[in-house]
Each structure stands twice: as C-alpha cells, then as structure tokens.
Design a protein around this motif. Structure first.
Motif, PDB file in Angstrom:
ATOM      1  N   LEU A 194       0.823  -1.207   0.000  1.00 38.57           N
ATOM      2  CA  LEU A 194       0.000   0.000   0.000  1.00 38.57           C
ATOM      3  C   LEU A 194       0.861   1.262   0.000  1.00 38.57           C
ATOM      4  O   LEU A 194       0.565   2.223  -0.721  1.00 38.57           O
ATOM      5  N   LYS A 195       1.923   1.274   0.785  1.00 39.58           N
ATOM      6  CA  LYS A 195       2.779   2.462   0.846  1.00 39.58           C
ATOM      7  C   LYS A 195       3.549   2.669  -0.453  1.00 39.58           C
ATOM      8  O   LYS A 195       3.695   3.800  -0.924  1.00 39.58           O
ATOM      9  N   ILE A 196       4.029   1.590  -1.035  1.00 38.97           N
ATOM     10  CA  ILE A 196       4.721   1.714  -2.324  1.00 38.97           C
ATOM     11  C   ILE A 196       3.766   2.255  -3.379  1.00 38.97           C
ATOM     12  O   ILE A 196       4.160   3.032  -4.264  1.00 38.97           O
ATOM     13  N   ALA A 197       2.482   1.879  -3.270  1.00 39.08           N
ATOM     14  CA  ALA A 197       1.478   2.335  -4.230  1.00 39.08           C
ATOM     15  C   ALA A 197       0.968   3.740  -3.935  1.00 39.08           C
ATOM     16  O   ALA A 197       0.145   4.264  -4.702  1.00 39.08           O
ATOM     17  N   GLY A 198       1.413   4.358  -2.815  1.00 38.09           N
ATOM     18  CA  GLY A 198       1.079   5.753  -2.580  1.00 38.09           C
ATOM     19  C   GLY A 198       0.296   6.089  -1.342  1.00 38.09           C
ATOM     20  O   GLY A 198      -0.021   7.263  -1.111  1.00 38.09           O
ATOM     21  N   ALA A 199      -0.033   5.104  -0.508  1.00 40.35           N
ATOM     22  CA  ALA A 199      -0.758   5.413   0.735  1.00 40.35           C
ATOM     23  C   ALA A 199       0.077   6.338   1.615  1.00 40.35           C
ATOM     24  O   ALA A 199       1.290   6.165   1.740  1.00 40.35           O
ATOM     25  N   GLY A 200      -0.560   7.329   2.230  1.00 39.83           N
ATOM     26  CA  GLY A 200       0.154   8.263   3.103  1.00 39.83           C
ATOM     27  C   GLY A 200       0.540   7.621   4.417  1.00 39.83           C
ATOM     28  O   GLY A 200       1.673   7.741   4.872  1.00 39.83           O
ATOM     29  N   GLU A 201      -0.396   6.953   5.051  1.00 35.31           N
ATOM     30  CA  GLU A 201      -0.165   6.240   6.304  1.00 35.31           C
ATOM     31  C   GLU A 201      -0.928   4.919   6.230  1.00 35.31           C
ATOM     32  O   GLU A 201      -1.971   4.838   5.580  1.00 35.31           O
ATOM     33  N   VAL A 202      -0.411   3.906   6.908  1.00 35.65           N
ATOM     34  CA  VAL A 202      -1.125   2.635   7.029  1.00 35.65           C
ATOM     35  C   VAL A 202      -1.124   2.232   8.499  1.00 35.65           C
ATOM     36  O   VAL A 202      -0.070   2.079   9.111  1.00 35.65           O
ATOM     37  N   HIS A 203      -2.316   2.085   9.058  1.00 31.43           N
ATOM     38  CA  HIS A 203      -2.491   1.704  10.452  1.00 31.43           C
ATOM     39  C   HIS A 203      -3.151   0.326  10.497  1.00 31.43           C
ATOM     40  O   HIS A 203      -4.144   0.086   9.810  1.00 31.43           O
ATOM     41  N   GLY A 204      -2.599  -0.569  11.294  1.00 32.25           N
ATOM     42  CA  GLY A 204      -3.107  -1.933  11.364  1.00 32.25           C
ATOM     43  C   GLY A 204      -4.108  -2.127  12.480  1.00 32.25           C
ATOM     44  O   GLY A 204      -4.011  -1.521  13.546  1.00 32.25           O
ATOM     45  N   GLY A 205      -5.081  -2.988  12.231  1.00 30.83           N
ATOM     46  CA  GLY A 205      -6.051  -3.347  13.248  1.00 30.83           C
ATOM     47  C   GLY A 205      -6.432  -4.808  13.098  1.00 30.83           C
ATOM     48  O   GLY A 205      -6.497  -5.322  11.986  1.00 30.83           O
ATOM     49  N   SER A 206      -6.648  -5.477  14.224  1.00 36.77           N
ATOM     50  CA  SER A 206      -7.063  -6.875  14.181  1.00 36.77           C
ATOM     51  C   SER A 206      -7.900  -7.192  15.405  1.00 36.77           C
ATOM     52  O   SER A 206      -7.832  -6.495  16.423  1.00 36.77           O
ATOM     53  N   VAL A 207      -8.678  -8.257  15.289  1.00 35.19           N
ATOM     54  CA  VAL A 207      -9.463  -8.695  16.438  1.00 35.19           C
ATOM     55  C   VAL A 207      -8.531  -9.246  17.519  1.00 35.19           C
ATOM     56  O   VAL A 207      -8.692  -8.963  18.694  1.00 35.19           O
ATOM     57  N   ALA A 208      -7.540 -10.018  17.092  1.00 38.07           N
ATOM     58  CA  ALA A 208      -6.604 -10.606  18.051  1.00 38.07           C
ATOM     59  C   ALA A 208      -5.185 -10.508  17.527  1.00 38.07           C
ATOM     60  O   ALA A 208      -4.959 -10.365  16.323  1.00 38.07           O
ATOM     61  N   ALA A 209      -4.228 -10.580  18.437  1.00 35.29           N
ATOM     62  CA  ALA A 209      -2.813 -10.553  18.077  1.00 35.29           C
ATOM     63  C   ALA A 209      -2.063 -11.468  19.020  1.00 35.29           C
ATOM     64  O   ALA A 209      -2.426 -11.610  20.187  1.00 35.29           O
ATOM     65  N   ALA A 210      -1.022 -12.084  18.490  1.00 35.64           N
ATOM     66  CA  ALA A 210      -0.245 -13.015  19.294  1.00 35.64           C
ATOM     67  C   ALA A 210       0.432 -12.300  20.454  1.00 35.64           C
ATOM     68  O   ALA A 210       0.888 -11.167  20.322  1.00 35.64           O
ATOM     69  N   ASN A 211       0.482 -12.986  21.578  1.00 37.88           N
ATOM     70  CA  ASN A 211       1.217 -12.503  22.733  1.00 37.88           C
ATOM     71  C   ASN A 211       2.665 -12.881  22.526  1.00 37.88           C
ATOM     72  O   ASN A 211       3.048 -14.038  22.739  1.00 37.88           O
ATOM     73  N   ASN A 212       3.461 -11.924  22.072  1.00 39.10           N
ATOM     74  CA  ASN A 212       4.806 -12.186  21.589  1.00 39.10           C
ATOM     75  C   ASN A 212       4.706 -13.136  20.413  1.00 39.10           C
ATOM     76  O   ASN A 212       4.127 -12.795  19.405  1.00 39.10           O
ATOM     77  N   LYS A 213       5.189 -14.391  20.551  1.00 40.92           N
ATOM     78  CA  LYS A 213       5.130 -15.314  19.426  1.00 40.92           C
ATOM     79  C   LYS A 213       4.627 -16.680  19.873  1.00 40.92           C
ATOM     80  O   LYS A 213       5.029 -17.704  19.345  1.00 40.92           O
ATOM     81  N   LYS A 214       3.687 -16.675  20.807  1.00 48.32           N
ATOM     82  CA  LYS A 214       3.235 -17.947  21.351  1.00 48.32           C
ATOM     83  C   LYS A 214       2.207 -18.615  20.449  1.00 48.32           C
ATOM     84  O   LYS A 214       2.065 -19.811  20.433  1.00 48.32           O
TER      85      LYS A 214
END
Length: 218
Positions: A194-214
């Motif tokens: 997205l950034k290479i294609a011209g997006a100014g900012e990219v913010h990530g969102g998810s329902v869940a995310a790993a606790n470190n790498k467990k």
C-alpha cells in the motif's frame, strides 16, 4: 423481526458461547472483564504507522477467531467490529478509509466468504468511514500456520499481494484490517504494498494478536 430472531437464536457471548443476559451485548460480563485484552501497544511492525487489537490470540479468543474463520460464524463480524471500533477510537487517530488483508480466490471459494472483508465492512459502518478494496491476493501461498520462523513466513508472503486502484488511497490514511496478527509478516507485507502504491499512512487493526510469538496462524 429482530426480537423474533433473538427468541429463535438467542444471542451468545462471542468468546465463551454463553447465553447473554439482559443488558449484555457481544460479551458476557465475565468475558468483558476477564477476556485476554491486548496490551502490547509498544510493539511495532514494519511499514505500519500504528497497530491496535482487541485481544491476545489465546484461549477463548483463539477459539472465537477459529469459529469465525472456519466454521461459518459470519455474524461474529458485527460483534468483533464493535469491539475493535471501540479499541481504535481510544487511540484517537483518524482514518480516511478502511481496507483488509484479502484471502486468495481459491481459499474464498472453499470457505464461501472472506472474513477480512466482512470485518472491514462492519468496522467501516461502526466508524462511519468508507470501505474500499485496495489489495488483491495474486498468489495462493501456503498457510502461514504451517511455517516456522519469521524469515520463512516473510518469504512465504513476498509478492503475494498487489495494490488495486491506487488512486483511491493515494496520500490517504488507510486502516488495514485482519482477523489475527501473529508474527505480523502478512499485514506488514500488505502495508508495504500500500505504501509503495502511494498510501500516506497505514495503520493496522485486528481482532486478536499473538502474545509475543506464542500463537500460530498468520
């Protein structure tokens, strides 16, 4: 009509599956208080200007995501969206549009839906932000869950996504959503595209995310 539907299919907690009591929405009181809330706000991922999640990807949260993803619990998208929208609002950032990490055509054909698209549409509705398809998956790669090691996961998604109609997000603040983030290889690759294609900012969102790498998934 909604009241009749709730009599036939009474609402349940999206985490533990318990029937909701009067006044409860999306989560039972116990899960709302004791759910595995995500707190790793200092952890950065490449190409993302920020990231926000609702839960750590473990226990009941992991089970809920798997039901949403593999067991046709499409209606979870609305509950997840309300919870994620609240988490995003607390960050006090603004976004111009919402998009999602897409799955491949083959995987969508098998599953019958793209869970990321369902989530993005529901979050866009909650935040009253336009939703746009900004990415296409152009290579059906191996599932990330079967790959060990950060370098191997990054290699697995390299070149798997392509920007769609970059003019629609050029210079804009894009909210990029996925159901779950583990090592971050997939969402970082999408943010890079997205950034290479011209997006100014990219913010990530998810329902869940790993606790470190467990956890294991993507």
């Amino acid at each position: 009509m909604r009241g009749l539907a709730e009599l036939v299919f009474p609402p349940k907690c999206v985490l533990c599956g318990q029937l909701l009591e009067a006044g409860e929405v999306d989560l039972c009181r116990s899960c709302r208080v004791n759910g595995p809330a995500w707190q790793d706000r200092r952890e950065k991922l490449p190409f993302l200007d920020s990231r926000t999640s609702v839960w750590h990807y473990e226990g009941a949260a992991r089970g809920s995501i798997l039901r949403f993803k593999f067991h046709n619990k499409r209606h979870y998208a609305h509950s997840f969206a309300r919870l994620l929208a609240m988490a995003l609002t607390r960050q006090e950032r603004t976004y111009d549009l919402v998009t999602w990490v897409p799955i491949s055509f083959r995987r969508r054909l098998c599953r019958g839906y793209d869970q990321g698209q369902l989530l993005a549409r529901a979050v866009g509705q909650e935040l009253q932000i336009p939703v746009a398809r900004c990415l296409k998956k152009v290579r059906h790669n191996r599932p990330q869950s079967g790959i060990q090691g950060d370098a191997q996961r990054r290699a697995n998604v390299l070149g798997a996504y392509r920007a769609v109609e970059p003019a629609r997000f050029a210079g804009k603040r894009v909210l990029l959503l996925d159901d779950v983030i583990t090592t971050g290889a997939t969402i970082s690759e999408c943010a890079k595209v997205l950034k290479i294609a011209g997006a100014g900012e990219v913010h990530g969102g998810s329902v869940a995310a790993a606790n470190n790498k467990k956890s294991i998934s993507r």
